[in-house]
Design a protein around this motif. Structure first.
Motif, short mmCIF file in Angstrom:
data_model
loop_
_atom_site.label_atom_id
_atom_site.label_comp_id
_atom_site.label_asym_id
_atom_site.label_seq_id
_atom_site.Cartn_x
_atom_site.Cartn_y
_atom_site.Cartn_z
N GLU A 54 0.84 -1.21 0.00
CA GLU A 54 0.00 0.00 0.00
C GLU A 54 0.87 1.25 0.00
OE1 GLU A 54 -2.79 -0.27 3.26
OE2 GLU A 54 -3.69 -2.09 2.46
N ARG A 55 1.88 1.27 0.85
CA ARG A 55 2.77 2.41 0.99
C ARG A 55 3.59 2.64 -0.28
NH1 ARG A 55 7.95 2.85 1.46
NH2 ARG A 55 8.19 0.59 1.50
N TRP A 57 3.13 1.53 -3.42
CA TRP A 57 2.36 1.91 -4.61
C TRP A 57 1.94 3.38 -4.53
CZ3 TRP A 57 1.85 0.43 -9.38
CH2 TRP A 57 2.14 -0.88 -9.72
N ARG A 58 1.57 3.84 -3.34
CA ARG A 58 1.19 5.25 -3.22
C ARG A 58 2.38 6.13 -3.61
NH1 ARG A 58 0.05 5.46 1.87
NH2 ARG A 58 2.06 6.28 2.50
N GLY A 59 3.55 5.83 -3.09
CA GLY A 59 4.73 6.63 -3.42
C GLY A 59 5.05 6.58 -4.90
N ARG A 60 4.95 5.40 -5.47
CA ARG A 60 5.24 5.24 -6.90
C ARG A 60 4.24 6.03 -7.74
NH1 ARG A 60 5.44 -0.47 -10.25
NH2 ARG A 60 6.57 0.35 -12.03
N LEU A 61 2.97 5.93 -7.40
CA LEU A 61 1.93 6.61 -8.19
C LEU A 61 1.97 8.12 -8.00
CD1 LEU A 61 -0.93 4.03 -7.66
CD2 LEU A 61 0.35 4.46 -9.79
N ARG A 62 2.48 8.56 -6.88
CA ARG A 62 2.63 10.00 -6.63
C ARG A 62 3.92 10.54 -7.26
NH1 ARG A 62 1.07 10.83 -0.34
NH2 ARG A 62 2.54 12.52 -0.65
N ARG A 63 4.67 9.64 -7.89
CA ARG A 63 5.93 10.00 -8.56
C ARG A 63 6.98 10.51 -7.57
NH1 ARG A 63 5.66 7.64 -13.52
NH2 ARG A 63 3.89 8.36 -14.71
N GLU A 64 6.94 9.95 -6.35
CA GLU A 64 7.97 10.28 -5.37
C GLU A 64 9.28 9.63 -5.81
OE1 GLU A 64 6.42 8.90 -1.62
OE2 GLU A 64 4.84 10.41 -1.63
N LYS A 66 12.29 7.26 -6.27
CA LYS A 66 12.28 5.80 -6.12
C LYS A 66 12.85 5.35 -4.78
CE LYS A 66 13.43 1.54 -8.45
NZ LYS A 66 13.96 0.89 -9.64
N GLU A 67 13.90 6.01 -4.30
CA GLU A 67 14.50 5.59 -3.03
C GLU A 67 13.56 5.78 -1.83
OE1 GLU A 67 15.90 9.70 -4.22
OE2 GLU A 67 16.00 7.75 -5.18
N SER A 68 12.51 6.57 -1.98
CA SER A 68 11.58 6.76 -0.87
C SER A 68 10.53 5.65 -0.78
CB SER A 68 10.87 8.12 -0.97
OG SER A 68 9.91 8.12 -2.02
N TRP A 69 10.24 4.97 -1.89
CA TRP A 69 9.22 3.92 -1.86
C TRP A 69 9.75 2.54 -2.23
CZ3 TRP A 69 8.84 1.60 -6.55
CH2 TRP A 69 9.15 2.36 -7.68
N ASP A 70 10.90 2.46 -2.85
CA ASP A 70 11.42 1.17 -3.30
C ASP A 70 12.35 0.55 -2.26
OD1 ASP A 70 11.80 -1.01 -4.94
OD2 ASP A 70 13.42 -0.07 -6.08
N ARG A 71 11.81 0.37 -1.07
CA ARG A 71 12.52 -0.30 0.02
C ARG A 71 11.48 -1.08 0.81
NH1 ARG A 71 10.84 2.71 4.13
NH2 ARG A 71 10.51 4.92 3.80
#
Length: 168
Positions: A54-55, A57-64, A66-71
């Motif tokens: 959930e976390r 995908w939200r980051g990815r879809l918000r275009r944050e 990559k290092e903030s959501w790909d962990r």
């Protein structure tokens, strides 16, 4: 897909997750952390994975970045159901805040994540909801195996809970 519809589906998903977390709170910390011989992950691992998806995908879809959501979230960071539930509540607030800021046009807009991942935003959001439902079902199987009656987490049960709250 309209914005109120996607918000309602996330309302349902968070309601169902709380039902599962409430049941999981009845088991010992050892049972919570134990591996599974039935499903891919144990109870804690499955729930942490669900939150992580959930976390991320939200980051990815918000275009944050990559290092903030790909962990991956680490199971050991959540030694108890309570610790996980508290983190999840904060994450839910973040998701709801983002969803409230979306409009129907944003949900219909195509998001191109590369490769075959090119769909309207609402497709990806529906993926998050259905993934969470599948993972909750795995946890319910494991909880049932430990002798805990499974919570009623189907969509119509959610509808019943809404009606019951209105009648109070």
């Amino acid at each position: 897909m309209r914005q109120p519809d996607i918000v309602m589906l996330f309302d349902y998903s968070y309601w169902a997750t709380r039902q599962v977390l409430d049941t999981a709170a009845e088991i010992s910390d050892e049972q919570f952390a134990a591996p599974s011989e039935v499903t891919w992950r144990g109870i804690r691992g499955t729930l942490v994975h669900t939150l992580d998806v959930e976390r991320s995908w939200r980051g990815r879809l918000r275009r944050e970045p990559k290092e903030s959501w790909d962990r991956d979230l680490r199971d050991d960071d959540y030694p108890t159901v309570q610790a996980l539930a508290e983190y999840w509540e904060r994450d839910e607030h973040e998701m709801r805040s983002w969803l409230q800021g979306l409009d129907d046009a944003a949900l219909e807009a195509v998001v191109d994540l590369g490769g075959n991942d090119r769909f309207p935003l609402w497709y990806f959001l529906l993926h998050v909801i259905t993934h969470s439902a599948q993972q909750r079902r795995d946890v319910v199987i494991l909880l049932t195996g430990l002798g805990h009656p499974p919570p009623e987490i189907e969509f119509l049960n959610y509808g019943d809970s809404l009606r019951d709250r209105l009648e109070e």
